[in-house]
Motif scaffolding. Structure first.
Motif, PDB file in Angstrom:
ATOM      1  N   VAL A 171       0.837  -1.202   0.000  1.00  0.00           N
ATOM      2  CA  VAL A 171       0.000   0.000   0.000  1.00  0.00           C
ATOM      3  C   VAL A 171       0.873   1.254   0.000  1.00  0.00           C
ATOM      4  CG1 VAL A 171      -1.690   1.303   1.357  1.00  0.00           C
ATOM      5  CG2 VAL A 171      -1.901  -1.170   1.145  1.00  0.00           C
ATOM      6  N   ALA A 172       2.011   1.195   0.705  1.00  0.00           N
ATOM      7  CA  ALA A 172       2.901   2.345   0.809  1.00  0.00           C
ATOM      8  C   ALA A 172       4.348   1.878   0.912  1.00  0.00           C
ATOM      9  CB  ALA A 172       2.543   3.190   2.028  1.00  0.00           C
ATOM     10  N   VAL A 173       5.255   2.739   0.488  1.00  0.00           N
ATOM     11  CA  VAL A 173       6.693   2.479   0.579  1.00  0.00           C
ATOM     12  C   VAL A 173       7.383   3.758   1.043  1.00  0.00           C
ATOM     13  CG1 VAL A 173       6.723   0.691  -1.216  1.00  0.00           C
ATOM     14  CG2 VAL A 173       7.082   3.083  -1.852  1.00  0.00           C
ATOM     15  N   ASP A 174       8.644   3.643   1.401  1.00  0.00           N
ATOM     16  CA  ASP A 174       9.460   4.816   1.706  1.00  0.00           C
ATOM     17  C   ASP A 174      10.221   5.210   0.443  1.00  0.00           C
ATOM     18  OD1 ASP A 174       8.554   4.484   4.285  1.00  0.00           O
ATOM     19  OD2 ASP A 174      10.509   4.053   5.161  1.00  0.00           O
ATOM     20  N   VAL A 175      10.420   6.504   0.252  1.00  0.00           N
ATOM     21  CA  VAL A 175      11.167   7.012  -0.901  1.00  0.00           C
ATOM     22  C   VAL A 175      12.380   7.762  -0.380  1.00  0.00           C
ATOM     23  CG1 VAL A 175      11.123   8.586  -2.874  1.00  0.00           C
ATOM     24  CG2 VAL A 175       9.101   7.208  -2.345  1.00  0.00           C
ATOM     25  N   ARG A 176      13.565   7.327  -0.817  1.00  0.00           N
ATOM     26  CA  ARG A 176      14.810   7.993  -0.420  1.00  0.00           C
ATOM     27  C   ARG A 176      15.429   8.596  -1.668  1.00  0.00           C
ATOM     28  NH1 ARG A 176      17.940   8.374   3.796  1.00  0.00           N
ATOM     29  NH2 ARG A 176      16.945   6.759   5.006  1.00  0.00           N
ATOM     30  N   LEU A 177      15.503   9.944  -1.690  1.00  0.00           N
ATOM     31  CA  LEU A 177      16.086  10.649  -2.835  1.00  0.00           C
ATOM     32  C   LEU A 177      17.585  10.847  -2.684  1.00  0.00           C
ATOM     33  CD1 LEU A 177      13.292  13.279  -3.446  1.00  0.00           C
ATOM     34  CD2 LEU A 177      13.770  11.223  -4.771  1.00  0.00           C
ATOM     35  N   HIS A 178      18.059  10.943  -1.454  1.00  0.00           N
ATOM     36  CA  HIS A 178      19.490  11.100  -1.189  1.00  0.00           C
ATOM     37  C   HIS A 178      19.789  10.490   0.177  1.00  0.00           C
ATOM     38  CE1 HIS A 178      23.423  12.928  -0.499  1.00  0.00           C
ATOM     39  NE2 HIS A 178      23.466  13.110  -1.807  1.00  0.00           N
ATOM     40  N   GLU A 179      20.940   9.843   0.299  1.00  0.00           N
ATOM     41  CA  GLU A 179      21.254   9.149   1.554  1.00  0.00           C
ATOM     42  C   GLU A 179      21.407  10.086   2.744  1.00  0.00           C
ATOM     43  OE1 GLU A 179      26.080   8.619   1.130  1.00  0.00           O
ATOM     44  OE2 GLU A 179      24.784   6.987   0.504  1.00  0.00           O
ATOM     45  N   SER A 180      21.712  11.368   2.507  1.00  0.00           N
ATOM     46  CA  SER A 180      21.866  12.294   3.630  1.00  0.00           C
ATOM     47  C   SER A 180      20.535  12.945   4.035  1.00  0.00           C
ATOM     48  CB  SER A 180      22.883  13.385   3.292  1.00  0.00           C
ATOM     49  OG  SER A 180      22.366  14.275   2.332  1.00  0.00           O
ATOM     50  N   TRP A 181      19.472  12.726   3.261  1.00  0.00           N
ATOM     51  CA  TRP A 181      18.160  13.296   3.584  1.00  0.00           C
ATOM     52  C   TRP A 181      17.271  12.237   4.239  1.00  0.00           C
ATOM     53  CZ3 TRP A 181      17.197  15.451  -2.005  1.00  0.00           C
ATOM     54  CH2 TRP A 181      17.914  16.644  -2.172  1.00  0.00           C
ATOM     55  N   PRO A 182      16.368  12.680   5.095  1.00  0.00           N
ATOM     56  CA  PRO A 182      15.412  11.705   5.629  1.00  0.00           C
ATOM     57  C   PRO A 182      14.503  11.220   4.500  1.00  0.00           C
ATOM     58  CG  PRO A 182      14.804  13.934   6.282  1.00  0.00           C
ATOM     59  CD  PRO A 182      16.131  14.031   5.591  1.00  0.00           C
ATOM     60  N   PRO A 183      14.057   9.970   4.577  1.00  0.00           N
ATOM     61  CA  PRO A 183      13.166   9.478   3.514  1.00  0.00           C
ATOM     62  C   PRO A 183      11.758  10.059   3.668  1.00  0.00           C
ATOM     63  CG  PRO A 183      13.398   7.827   5.218  1.00  0.00           C
ATOM     64  CD  PRO A 183      14.335   8.960   5.581  1.00  0.00           C
ATOM     65  N   PHE A 184      11.021  10.089   2.569  1.00  0.00           N
ATOM     66  CA  PHE A 184       9.590  10.318   2.636  1.00  0.00           C
ATOM     67  C   PHE A 184       9.020   8.972   3.059  1.00  0.00           C
ATOM     68  CE2 PHE A 184      10.628  13.668  -0.501  1.00  0.00           C
ATOM     69  CZ  PHE A 184       9.937  14.737   0.050  1.00  0.00           C
ATOM     70  N   GLU A 185       8.388   8.916   4.225  1.00  0.00           N
ATOM     71  CA  GLU A 185       7.899   7.646   4.759  1.00  0.00           C
ATOM     72  C   GLU A 185       6.441   7.408   4.405  1.00  0.00           C
ATOM     73  OE1 GLU A 185       8.768   7.875   8.952  1.00  0.00           O
ATOM     74  OE2 GLU A 185      10.783   7.057   8.634  1.00  0.00           O
ATOM     75  N   ASP A 186       6.119   6.138   4.229  1.00  0.00           N
ATOM     76  CA  ASP A 186       4.743   5.695   3.998  1.00  0.00           C
ATOM     77  C   ASP A 186       4.070   6.440   2.841  1.00  0.00           C
ATOM     78  OD1 ASP A 186       4.869   3.815   6.086  1.00  0.00           O
ATOM     79  OD2 ASP A 186       4.426   5.373   7.556  1.00  0.00           O
ATOM     80  N   VAL A 187       4.781   6.519   1.720  1.00  0.00           N
ATOM     81  CA  VAL A 187       4.235   7.168   0.531  1.00  0.00           C
ATOM     82  C   VAL A 187       3.254   6.204  -0.130  1.00  0.00           C
ATOM     83  CG1 VAL A 187       4.788   8.137  -1.728  1.00  0.00           C
ATOM     84  CG2 VAL A 187       6.366   8.470   0.195  1.00  0.00           C
ATOM     85  N   PRO A 188       2.008   6.630  -0.324  1.00  0.00           N
ATOM     86  CA  PRO A 188       1.033   5.719  -0.934  1.00  0.00           C
ATOM     87  C   PRO A 188       1.380   5.414  -2.387  1.00  0.00           C
ATOM     88  CG  PRO A 188       0.097   7.910  -0.655  1.00  0.00           C
ATOM     89  CD  PRO A 188       1.445   7.937  -0.006  1.00  0.00           C
ATOM     90  N   VAL A 189       1.205   4.157  -2.769  1.00  0.00           N
ATOM     91  CA  VAL A 189       1.426   3.726  -4.148  1.00  0.00           C
ATOM     92  C   VAL A 189       0.064   3.597  -4.813  1.00  0.00           C
ATOM     93  CG1 VAL A 189       2.407   1.967  -5.668  1.00  0.00           C
ATOM     94  CG2 VAL A 189       3.472   2.426  -3.443  1.00  0.00           C
ATOM     95  N   THR A 190      -0.099   4.259  -5.961  1.00  0.00           N
ATOM     96  CA  THR A 190      -1.332   4.132  -6.744  1.00  0.00           C
ATOM     97  C   THR A 190      -1.112   3.061  -7.795  1.00  0.00           C
ATOM     98  OG1 THR A 190      -1.798   6.488  -6.433  1.00  0.00           O
ATOM     99  CG2 THR A 190      -2.940   5.371  -8.253  1.00  0.00           C
ATOM    100  N   TYR A 191      -2.025   2.113  -7.859  1.00  0.00           N
ATOM    101  CA  TYR A 191      -1.913   1.009  -8.818  1.00  0.00           C
ATOM    102  C   TYR A 191      -2.907   1.241  -9.952  1.00  0.00           C
ATOM    103  CZ  TYR A 191       1.059  -1.232  -5.428  1.00  0.00           C
ATOM    104  OH  TYR A 191       2.089  -1.495  -4.560  1.00  0.00           O
ATOM    105  N   GLU A 192      -2.358   1.423 -11.162  1.00  0.00           N
ATOM    106  CA  GLU A 192      -3.202   1.594 -12.339  1.00  0.00           C
ATOM    107  C   GLU A 192      -3.805   0.245 -12.704  1.00  0.00           C
ATOM    108  OE1 GLU A 192      -3.903   4.470 -14.072  1.00  0.00           O
ATOM    109  OE2 GLU A 192      -2.852   5.518 -12.465  1.00  0.00           O
ATOM    110  N   VAL A 193      -5.076   0.258 -13.057  1.00  0.00           N
ATOM    111  CA  VAL A 193      -5.761  -0.965 -13.430  1.00  0.00           C
ATOM    112  C   VAL A 193      -5.382  -1.294 -14.878  1.00  0.00           C
ATOM    113  CG1 VAL A 193      -8.003  -2.071 -13.760  1.00  0.00           C
ATOM    114  CG2 VAL A 193      -7.662  -0.452 -11.876  1.00  0.00           C
ATOM    115  N   GLU A 194      -4.888  -2.516 -15.072  1.00  0.00           N
ATOM    116  CA  GLU A 194      -4.512  -2.948 -16.422  1.00  0.00           C
ATOM    117  C   GLU A 194      -5.759  -3.426 -17.146  1.00  0.00           C
ATOM    118  OE1 GLU A 194      -1.223  -5.655 -16.511  1.00  0.00           O
ATOM    119  OE2 GLU A 194      -0.251  -4.632 -14.855  1.00  0.00           O
TER     120      GLU A 194
END
Length: 195
Positions: A171-194
């Motif tokens: 449902v959600a993941v963490d996103v890390r843009l740079h190792e020295s920055w805190p991650p964006f936590e619990d970012v919701p993932v949108t699932y496109e319907v195939e």
């Protein structure tokens, strides 16, 4: 912290424990910082940001120091994380907030400059203990060309990157843009319907 779910779908039960408390505190701090910086007191959600002819509404925002710089900052606006087929597309608005330029510093700043000359974003499924790197083909990352993508102080640019679709469709993941920055936590993932 309330969970985010697509319209018409049930909201998963709230998480509990230290991670949930930390995530809730981070979300509240980001919301307060955003309101203080923008003068927004609530209203109808995030203010749209125009990049070219498109408008984007970040779901999470942060203003962080440029890695390796004492005076330069970058504003980040995480717009979306969308899974379609075997990939996940990340969209982030990056706005340079560099110190007053001098004769040796160019007026335009690349995404690479804003990342402190280090480009290695990841997404992390914390529950599955799995980290996903950028998709790469022939030594070329499937992402915005961070050296060529440039903008001026105060004007956002859109950064895009593609990752493998996480196993199990979390449902959600963490996103890390740079190792020295805190991650964006619990970012919701949108699932496109195939279709």
């Amino acid at each position: 912290m309330p969970s985010i779910a697509p319209l018409g779908q049930p909201v998963p039960p709230p998480a509990s424990g230290p991670r949930a408390l930390r995530s809730a505190a981070t979300a509240v701090a980001l919301a307060l910082a955003l309101a203080a910086c923008s003068g927004d007191t609530g209203g109808d959600g995030p203010t749209p940001v125009a990049v070219g002819a498109e408008e984007y509404r970040p779901v999470l925002e942060a203003r962080l120091p440029v890695p390796g710089s004492a005076e330069d900052e970058v504003s980040l606006g995480l717009v979306s994380l969308v899974a379609e087929g075997s990939t996940v597309e990340l969209r982030v608005l990056m706005t340079p907030r560099f110190a007053d330029p001098d004769a040796e510093k160019p007026e335009e700043h690349s995404a690479y400059d804003m990342l402190g000359h280090d480009h290695n974003p990841t997404i992390v499924d914390v529950d599955a203990l799995t980290e996903y790197d950028l998709i790469s083909s022939g030594g070329t990352d499937l992402a915005t060309d961070v050296v060529a993508a440039k903008t001026v102080n105060g004007r956002p640019l859109l950064y895009q990157a593609w990752f493998p679709r996480p196993a199990g469709d979390p449902v959600a993941v963490d996103v890390r843009l740079h190792e020295s920055w805190p991650p964006f936590e619990d970012v919701p993932v949108t699932y496109e319907v195939e279709e």
